[in-house]
Enzyme design. Sequence first.
Site, PDB file in Angstrom:
ATOM      1  N   LYS A  84       0.845  -1.203   0.000  1.00 24.26           N
ATOM      2  CA  LYS A  84       0.000   0.000   0.000  1.00 24.26           C
ATOM      3  C   LYS A  84       0.879   1.251   0.000  1.00 24.26           C
ATOM      4  CE  LYS A  84      -3.805  -2.477   2.058  1.00 24.26           C
ATOM      5  NZ  LYS A  84      -4.536  -2.931   3.229  1.00 24.26           N
TER       6      LYS A  84
ATOM      7  N   ASP B 113     -11.076   2.910   3.602  1.00 26.96           N
ATOM      8  CA  ASP B 113     -11.346   1.467   3.496  1.00 26.96           C
ATOM      9  C   ASP B 113     -12.848   1.215   3.365  1.00 26.96           C
ATOM     10  OD1 ASP B 113      -9.328  -0.376   3.307  1.00 26.96           O
ATOM     11  OD2 ASP B 113      -8.921  -0.463   5.462  1.00 26.96           O
TER      12      ASP B 113
ATOM     13  N   GLN C 244      -4.449  -1.498   9.442  1.00 29.66           N
ATOM     14  CA  GLN C 244      -4.393  -2.845   8.868  1.00 29.66           C
ATOM     15  C   GLN C 244      -5.007  -3.862   9.837  1.00 29.66           C
ATOM     16  OE1 GLN C 244      -3.272  -3.580   5.653  1.00 29.66           O
ATOM     17  NE2 GLN C 244      -4.143  -5.578   6.109  1.00 29.66           N
TER      18      GLN C 244
END
Length: 281
Positions: free
Chosen positions: A53, A120, A97
């Site tokens: 990422k 997200d 994460q």
Amino acid sequence: MTAQLIDGNALSRQLRTDVAARTAALKARGVTPGLAVILVGEDPASAVYVRNKVKACGETGIHSVFEKYDATLSEEALLARIQALNADPSIHGILVQMPLPRHINPQRVIETISTAKDVDGYSVQSAGDLMAGLPGFRPCTPYGCMKLIETTGIELKGKHAVVIGRSNTVGKPMALLLLQANATVTICHSGTTDIGAFTRQADVVVAAVGRRQVLTADMVKPGAVVIDVGMNRDEHGKLCGDVDFEGVKEVAGHITPVPGGVGPMTITMLMVNTLESAERR
Ligand code: NAP
């Protein structure tokens, strides 16, 4: 092979080039899109995802802030850090994460991220926006699947789409996105007695289970679009999806491979969401 391959790597490259151009245009107007990526603990798979990422940010010109914490970090300290990033004007997206160490409540963490920076798309607010058809961040994996389906040129209106899997991060938002695109949608899950009875009627099948061979050739209607979200290991330790690729590619009209299908798209859509968050500001 009769099915046309849907190339996630190629589409991903194309979309990232577009993100890079839009990022450069935004920078010229004095705004640099910024993504904060937080990793707590030592999970090796998470470390790889996070690295990719951050790398994608570098490739597209997005500013990234990577923060790595020991697995002993308290929930309170993590929430305080998120609140600081919520208030930081140079940050347009915050990603924590998953999975988190057991002592940290993931939902509390997700809900602490400002809705305006929830790139997200995992918060209840973002899920509600999707449910209500309102603008908002779409979860990256199903958003990427929609882009892959778009490349086939097949109009979803009037088509039957079957999603296998009903997780909050993939299956459910996938079904809602397909519904929004006017498909007729069926969701199958571990309590479905005969998945094949549904998939055999489907023009589009999205498999998001996390088990090999969930979808085999005898379960697919000839010409169907098959999107494989699953990430599993075969008996040789090789990465594979939920779909029996070798068998299904002989029946389907379009199919995504694993690797090289959905995987690269997830990170690409994170870049898109971060850029669009900065553009909105
Ligand atoms: P998850 O949270 O474990 O959800 C799996 C879903 O599959 C659940 O809804 C479960 O049903 C259902 N299921 C389990 N066994 C089943 C069976 N035998 N038949 C039908 N349905 C069954 O997983 P997830 O996060 O959605 O991820 C799914 C897969 O996609 C995993 O392999 C994951 O690694 C992969 N993934 C890939 C990407 C990518 O970027 N490529 C991104 C995210 C996820 P119940 O709800 O009834 O338990």
